[in-house]
Write an enzyme that holds these catalytic residues in place. Sequence first.
Site, PDB file in Angstrom:
ATOM      1  N   GLU A   1       9.534  15.219  16.525  1.00  0.00           N
ATOM      2  CA  GLU A   1       9.719  15.362  15.300  1.00  0.00           C
ATOM      3  C   GLU A   1       9.472  16.596  13.866  1.00  0.00           C
ATOM      4  O   GLU A   1       8.320  15.840  14.136  1.00  0.00           O
ATOM      5  CB  GLU A   1       9.727  13.792  14.504  1.00  0.00           C
ATOM      6  CG  GLU A   1      10.710  13.428  12.595  1.00  0.00           C
ATOM      7  CD  GLU A   1       9.912  12.186  13.045  1.00  0.00           C
ATOM      8  OE1 GLU A   1       8.525  12.021  12.083  1.00  0.00           O
ATOM      9  OE2 GLU A   1      10.665  11.323  12.659  1.00  0.00           O
TER      10      GLU A   1
ATOM     11  N   GLU B   1       8.665   0.891  11.718  1.00  0.00           N
ATOM     12  CA  GLU B   1       9.757   1.869  11.757  1.00  0.00           C
ATOM     13  C   GLU B   1       9.377   2.665  11.300  1.00  0.00           C
ATOM     14  O   GLU B   1       9.040   3.265  10.933  1.00  0.00           O
ATOM     15  CB  GLU B   1      11.068   0.711  10.248  1.00  0.00           C
ATOM     16  CG  GLU B   1      10.897  -0.276  10.224  1.00  0.00           C
ATOM     17  CD  GLU B   1      12.439  -0.502   9.354  1.00  0.00           C
ATOM     18  OE1 GLU B   1      11.890  -0.233   8.227  1.00  0.00           O
ATOM     19  OE2 GLU B   1      13.028  -1.773   8.886  1.00  0.00           O
TER      20      GLU B   1
ATOM     21  N   CYS C   1      13.961  10.452   8.147  1.00  0.00           N
ATOM     22  CA  CYS C   1      13.605   9.352   9.648  1.00  0.00           C
ATOM     23  C   CYS C   1      14.605   9.295  10.381  1.00  0.00           C
ATOM     24  O   CYS C   1      14.951  10.186  11.554  1.00  0.00           O
ATOM     25  CB  CYS C   1      12.923   8.216   9.629  1.00  0.00           C
ATOM     26  SG  CYS C   1      14.361   7.025   9.093  1.00  0.00           S
TER      27      CYS C   1
ATOM     28  N   LYS D   1       0.552  -1.052  -0.278  1.00  0.00           N
ATOM     29  CA  LYS D   1      -0.023  -0.096  -0.241  1.00  0.00           C
ATOM     30  C   LYS D   1       0.658   0.960   0.120  1.00  0.00           C
ATOM     31  O   LYS D   1       1.559   1.528   1.104  1.00  0.00           O
ATOM     32  CB  LYS D   1      -0.902  -0.260   1.513  1.00  0.00           C
ATOM     33  CG  LYS D   1      -2.614   0.294   1.287  1.00  0.00           C
ATOM     34  CD  LYS D   1      -1.924   2.078   1.029  1.00  0.00           C
ATOM     35  CE  LYS D   1      -1.936   3.166   2.011  1.00  0.00           C
ATOM     36  NZ  LYS D   1      -1.765   3.844   1.744  1.00  0.00           N
TER      37      LYS D   1
HETATM   38  P1  NAD Z   1       2.144   7.922   7.719  1.00  0.00           P
HETATM   39  O1  NAD Z   1       2.126   6.922   9.234  1.00  0.00           O
HETATM   40  O2  NAD Z   1       1.354   9.228   7.875  1.00  0.00           O
HETATM   41  O3  NAD Z   1       1.867   7.046   6.865  1.00  0.00           O
HETATM   42  C1  NAD Z   1       2.876   5.999   5.761  1.00  0.00           C
HETATM   43  C2  NAD Z   1       1.607   5.452   5.704  1.00  0.00           C
HETATM   44  O4  NAD Z   1       0.768   4.591   6.534  1.00  0.00           O
HETATM   45  C3  NAD Z   1       0.899   5.506   4.650  1.00  0.00           C
HETATM   46  O5  NAD Z   1       1.094   5.347   3.064  1.00  0.00           O
HETATM   47  C4  NAD Z   1      -0.172   6.231   5.061  1.00  0.00           C
HETATM   48  O6  NAD Z   1      -1.276   5.756   3.913  1.00  0.00           O
HETATM   49  C5  NAD Z   1      -0.494   4.873   5.737  1.00  0.00           C
HETATM   50  N1  NAD Z   1      -1.471   4.567   6.522  1.00  0.00           N
HETATM   51  C6  NAD Z   1      -2.026   5.905   7.468  1.00  0.00           C
HETATM   52  N2  NAD Z   1      -3.181   5.902   8.373  1.00  0.00           N
HETATM   53  C7  NAD Z   1      -2.770   4.284   7.873  1.00  0.00           C
HETATM   54  C8  NAD Z   1      -3.922   3.299   9.116  1.00  0.00           C
HETATM   55  N3  NAD Z   1      -4.808   3.551   9.788  1.00  0.00           N
HETATM   56  N4  NAD Z   1      -3.622   1.683   8.464  1.00  0.00           N
HETATM   57  C9  NAD Z   1      -2.760   1.676   7.579  1.00  0.00           C
HETATM   58  N5  NAD Z   1      -2.681   2.072   7.025  1.00  0.00           N
HETATM   59  C10 NAD Z   1      -2.301   3.373   7.453  1.00  0.00           C
HETATM   60  O7  NAD Z   1       3.349   9.134   8.038  1.00  0.00           O
HETATM   61  P2  NAD Z   1       4.015   9.951   6.241  1.00  0.00           P
HETATM   62  O8  NAD Z   1       4.135  11.468   7.000  1.00  0.00           O
HETATM   63  O9  NAD Z   1       3.683   9.096   5.274  1.00  0.00           O
HETATM   64  O10 NAD Z   1       5.634   9.943   7.013  1.00  0.00           O
HETATM   65  C11 NAD Z   1       6.462  10.006   7.616  1.00  0.00           C
HETATM   66  C12 NAD Z   1       7.175   9.602   8.775  1.00  0.00           C
HETATM   67  O11 NAD Z   1       7.548   8.348   8.757  1.00  0.00           O
HETATM   68  C13 NAD Z   1       7.901   9.805   9.900  1.00  0.00           C
HETATM   69  O12 NAD Z   1       7.183   9.881  11.017  1.00  0.00           O
HETATM   70  C14 NAD Z   1       8.952   9.386   9.212  1.00  0.00           C
HETATM   71  O13 NAD Z   1       9.775   9.299  10.660  1.00  0.00           O
HETATM   72  C15 NAD Z   1       8.482   8.752   9.254  1.00  0.00           C
HETATM   73  N6  NAD Z   1      10.035   7.176   9.044  1.00  0.00           N
HETATM   74  C16 NAD Z   1      10.152   5.787   9.162  1.00  0.00           C
HETATM   75  C17 NAD Z   1      11.131   5.806   8.982  1.00  0.00           C
HETATM   76  C18 NAD Z   1      12.606   4.837   9.393  1.00  0.00           C
HETATM   77  O14 NAD Z   1      12.600   3.934   8.841  1.00  0.00           O
HETATM   78  N7  NAD Z   1      11.772   4.518  11.114  1.00  0.00           N
HETATM   79  C19 NAD Z   1      11.489   5.692   7.469  1.00  0.00           C
HETATM   80  C20 NAD Z   1      10.816   6.879   7.320  1.00  0.00           C
HETATM   81  C21 NAD Z   1      10.056   7.467   7.736  1.00  0.00           C
END
Ligand code: NAD
Length: 491
Positions: free
Chosen positions: A386, A256, A289, A181
């Site tokens: 963050e 993650e 991240c 997804k």
């Molecule tokens: P987000 O949590 O808003 O979304 C991530 C994904 O989750 C998207 O595909 C979104 O559609 C999906 N999603 C949202 N709600 C959901 C639900 N209820 N059920 C299932 N899926 C759902 O994050 P973002 O804003 O897209 O990304 C930024 C975040 O990602 C930051 O906090 C960043 O630190 C983190 N990140 C972490 C890593 C790591 O490896 N630790 C790497 C990259 C980004």
Amino acid sequence: MSSPLLQVQGVDVSPDHYIDGRRVASATTFEVFRPIDQQLLGRVCEGEAEHVESAIQAARRAFGAWAALTAAQRQPFLDRFAEEIGKRADAFSVLESNDAGVLQSRMRHGVVPRSMLNLTWFARHALGLQDRPIETEQASHRVRHDPAGVVVIITPWNSPLLLSTWKLGPALAAGNTCILKPPEWAPLTCSLLADAAHAAGLPPGVFNVVQGAGASTGAKLVADPRIARVSFTGSVPTARLIAQAAGANLVPCSLELGGKSPFIVLADADLEGAAATGALMYRNAGQVCLAGTRFLVHEAVAERFVAALRAQVERLRVGDPREPDTEVGPIIHPRQVERVLGYVQRAVDGGARLLWGGSGHAFGAQYVQPTLLTNLKQDDEIVQNEVFGPVLTLQTFADDDEALQMANGTDYGLGGVCYGATEHAIAVAERVRTGFIWVNSFGIRDLEAPFGGIKRSGIGREGGDWSFEFFCDVKDVVVPRKPFKASFSQR
Ligand code: NAD
């Protein structure tokens, strides 16, 4: 029936889902915008209940035959998948730069080759997954790593291709079937990934892509009791929802999440080297991240470090990520620009001092100036939360203990950077509570090594054997050494 292709700067990409080896359109669609200037790139299909259902059914149907192959038999599929990504290197670079604002030069020279390696490396590493024997006095244990089943992979917008293949490689190599997804703010490279999988001849249903919003499509996928694993990269609030939904079915999750990692500069550090690395924290406009976003600098060298960092930051080229010289690109979405600038404003209102930046960038509405804030307290919002933008903080310390108190004084624990005389820096790094930490360096990622965070930065580890521990069911087949005698008094 499939929809007409979208055209993004000369690259054709399907707006449809990819389910059971075919393109599938849906009546509901959502808009996708280019971060650079908010130009509409097109409308992409939104996954409804029927698409989630058919993807789960397809992945379940495909599982038996895919899981029954040996790792050696799966390897050529993954190698071909990587080759097909390689053939589309320019298309992936153009597309992700338009769709997610990632630097095109970094895509071409870093992300695309690494994404290919994510498939080929894990396919090769899976060859060693065969039975691992444990011999004891009583028995011979054949410890097997069996594929778990249907894996749901959910990725964020800041590096969609890289983060998707990082999970797909080991999940597929271990014999699972997958449903990806993609992020709704940047779904296009994952659609192109489906083209690559198709051209590589992956059997129908082994790899599926269902697009859509997290709260609807994503939520339906992770709540389904027929799935075996959820591998998620994204934010803490989303992780909580996913863990609740998957937890209701006792489906294991790998999470993650975000970070607020320290970048420690000890008094005996190479300040020029630390400053050059420090400027990298503005990469991808700070939407990384694992960036070390909190500079913790020994008070004796703070002034010199800030001067060296300022010189580096003044040289940064902010601009269009499609231009080869650009080093800092746009913020993904207007909502995110507002969020980032909100953090800065509240910090300044609360007494923080701007060393540089602090507002939007002249290059365009989607840009924020590289920013550094100081005069902060440990419990300030900007120190604790963050930001996920080009906004860094700087605090000073008097000794190692104070540095460690600050370093460990947030709810996050993803990464870290520690600059100093090598043995001193190692000693301090070992006391930072985090998933990983780089000594006198940054961003070295080996696929053999574990990756993941502690505290609010996540649960579980992926990378190397850790990926297989997560994506497999470990089973012990116990064969006694001597003929077994049934007895109620046996221990
Ligand atoms: P987000 O949590 O808003 O979304 C991530 C994904 O989750 C998207 O595909 C979104 O559609 C999906 N999603 C949202 N709600 C959901 C639900 N209820 N059920 C299932 N899926 C759902 O994050 P973002 O804003 O897209 O990304 C930024 C975040 O990602 C930051 O906090 C960043 O630190 C983190 N990140 C972490 C890593 C790591 O490896 N630790 C790497 C990259 C980004």
